[in-house]
Design an enzyme around this catalytic site. Structure first.
Site, mmCIF file in Angstrom:
data_model
loop_
_atom_site.group_PDB
_atom_site.id
_atom_site.type_symbol
_atom_site.label_atom_id
_atom_site.label_comp_id
_atom_site.label_asym_id
_atom_site.label_seq_id
_atom_site.Cartn_x
_atom_site.Cartn_y
_atom_site.Cartn_z
ATOM 1 N N CYS A 384 0.832 -1.198 0.000
ATOM 2 C CA CYS A 384 0.000 0.000 0.000
ATOM 3 C C CYS A 384 0.876 1.262 0.000
ATOM 4 C CB CYS A 384 -0.976 -0.023 1.173
ATOM 5 S SG CYS A 384 -2.373 1.116 0.967
ATOM 6 N N HIS A 510 -3.613 -5.036 0.144
ATOM 7 C CA HIS A 510 -3.127 -5.587 1.416
ATOM 8 C C HIS A 510 -3.158 -7.117 1.373
ATOM 9 C CE1 HIS A 510 -3.131 -1.886 4.021
ATOM 10 N NE2 HIS A 510 -3.873 -1.459 3.009
ATOM 11 N N GLU A 512 -1.717 -9.207 3.213
ATOM 12 C CA GLU A 512 -1.687 -9.818 4.547
ATOM 13 C C GLU A 512 -3.078 -10.198 5.045
ATOM 14 O OE1 GLU A 512 -1.805 -5.285 5.421
ATOM 15 O OE2 GLU A 512 -1.101 -6.655 3.857
#
EC number: 6.3.4.2
Length: 546
Positions: A384, A510, A512
């Site tokens: 990001c 993102h 994750e």
């Protein structure tokens, strides 16, 4: 199953005892027995969602596929269960009151005086049962934030009391998570705080069906009998939750304690099958028996609080286990990176991840970290804002646009290589107004990301307002910063790479958020693998120099 069963998890004595981990662990065990399970979090704060909260206040803001900005506990739920959550899985007091007030304005209460009971509690009960009434789940576990006795939690506790009465004892139960402190001066565990916590819960009309006792020391049979007697629960329902070396041990610890069996017995559900935890335990085995180690620098500006980057840290655990590598993550504050400190802070690392974030604080430190990783062929992963910093660094130091910047940081920059989306320019509200949730991304073949994903079209979760400025795309690509992922509908750049670098990848989304125990994220797997290669080559180079 005719009726969905409900399990409520409350907390007492102290916050941060791990209600989310207990809820996720129980859900994992029930799922491993073949039940369809989901978990939701009820948060008592008045914010509509955690999207506008500083990470120092509440840890990271987790984002679901449908674009909901939610509590970080939903990340635990997804990582344990490997099933996506949604807006319905996180409810806040702010959202409850907002909904009730909107109904009042529309005249839906027919002139009635709007009160906490029944209007607020009815709204809470309705939200609790949305997932259960969908027909998709056998069991819904609801975690109630805060601790029993908090003013903010009272409407939720009252709603649970009513629901438990309405649903019946075999369709709903309450697990109370509490603390059994150890007094070193007396040399013993003390049960009195738990007794008082259970008493407070009973004053609200709720009897705890199961006690989960957080402790640093083993609970004796005598102590369990005492807790059962004075807290009015069966002895088999006094569950020990002892400190574990990793949160991923907790499902096995709860299995040993019989938490899932007690829940199923009280809900009158079958418990004659053994939980299938083979894949889970294989993950644990790899996680606990690594063949080597690497050290990754996490460059961020909220590093004082580990929960600020919770999903990233967990994604490294998943990817480390997949590679049979122990990933040591070193948090480095970007505000304190400059020309004098950069070598000392970064040179010894095997990889650098520049983390997400907002605002101008610590930006130049992040840019210097990107530059060091690029110039020294150190594996780099930008997420990001981290990806945006890579674009700025490349624009300044390779393309020669010395004043290149993000419009978020410098509105007067002559080269806004990162700029505000056109549809964002007239937005004044901050909450829930970014590019949120799942968006498609088309990958370019013969790229590092394509090698990692092994498919051409992917979808990933987003949470940002500023974008790669396509007006500079041709210049940047011509100078060697390749675009390897693009949103097929909007043409927005999602991924950048440097082909002649061992591993230099920046993503606007993102990754994750989608990493789980069962499915570690492919980019984290590839990044950790690159760090291992870098570490091996570095050691070989040092040996040859001798």
């Amino acid at each position: 199953m005719a009726n969905t069963k409900y399990v409520f998890v409350t907390g007492g004595v102290s916050s941060s005892l791990g209600k989310g981990i207990i809820a996720a662990s129980l859900a994992k065990l029930l799922q491993a027995r073949g039940y369809r399970v989901t978990i939701q979090k009820l948060d008592p704060y008045i914010n509509v969602d955690p999207g506008t909260l500083n990470p120092y206040e509440h840890g990271e803001c987790y984002v679901t596929d449908d674009g909901a900005e939610t509590d970080l506990d939903l990340g635990h739920y997804e990582r344990f269960l490997n099933t996506p959550t949604s807006q319905a899985n996180n409810v806040t007091t702010g959202r409850i009151y907002q909904s009730v007030i909107e109904k009042e304005r529309r005249g839906e209460f027919l002139g009635k005086t709007v009160q906490v009971v029944p209007h607020i509690t009815n709204e809470i009960k309705e939200r609790i049962q949305i997932l259960g009434k969908s027909g998709n789940y056998d069991i819904v576990i609801t975690e109630i934030g805060g601790t029993v006795g908090d003013i903010e939690s009272l409407p939720y506790i009252e709603a649970v009391r009513q629901l438990k009465w309405e649903l019946g004892d075999t369709n709903a139960l309450v697990i109370h998570l509490t603390l059994i402190p150890y007094l070193s001066a007396a040399g013993e565990l003390k049960t009195k705080p738990t007794q008082h916590s259970v008493k407070t819960l009973m004053e609200s009309g709720i009897k705890a069906d199961i006690l989960v006792c957080r402790t640093e020391h083993e609970l004796s049979d005598d102590l369990r009998r005492k807790l059962a007697l004075f807290c009015n629960v069966k002895q088999e329902a006094v569950i020990q939750s002892i400190d574990a070396s990793t949160i991923y041990d907790v499902p096995n610890l709860m299995l040993e304690e019989g938490l899932d069996a007690v829940v199923l017995k009280q809900l009158v559900l079958r418990d004659d099958n053994v939980p299938d935890l083979e894949n889970w335990n294989n993950f644990l085995k790899r996680h606990k028996n690594p063949k080597c180690e690497v050290t990754i620098g996490l460059i961020g500006k909220y590093v004082e609080l580990q929960d600020s980057y919770k999903s990233i840290l967990e994604a490294f655990i998943h990817a480390g286990a997949e590679n049979e590598v122990k990933v040591n993550v070193v948090s480095i504050h970007s505000e304190y990176i400059d020309d004098e400190t950069i070598e000392k802070k970064i040179a010894h690392l095997d990889g650098v991840l520049v983390a997400p974030g907002f605002g101008e604080r610590g930006i130049e430190g992040k840019i210097k970290a990107v530059q060091f990783a690029r110039e020294h062929k150190l594996p780099f992963f930008g997420i990001c804002l981290g990806m945006q910093m890579a674009v700025i660094e490349y624009s300044r130091n390779v393309l020669g646009l010395k004043d290149a910047c993000s419009a978020e940081v410098d509105q007067n920059t002559p080269h806004p290589v990162i700029d505000l989306m056109e549809e964002q320019k007239n937005i004044t509200d901050m909450g829930g107004t970014m590019r949120l949730g799942t968006w498609d991304c088309e990958l370019i073949e013969n790229s590092k990301v394509f090698d990692a994903y092994k498919e051409k079209l992917i979808d990933e979760r987003h949470r940002h307002r500023y974008e790669y400025n396509n007006n500079y795309k041709d210049q940047l690509e011509g100078a060697g910063l390749k675009t390897t992922g693009i949103n097929p509908k909007t043409g927005l750049v999602e991924i950048i790479e440097i082909p002649d670098h061992p591993w230099f990848v920046g993503v606007q989304y993102h990754p994750e958020y989608k990493s789980t125990v069962a499915n570690p994220h492919p980019l984290f797997i590839a990044f950790v693998k690159a760090a291992v290669e870098y570490s091996k080559n570095n050691k070989s180079a040092k040996v040859s120099q001798r």
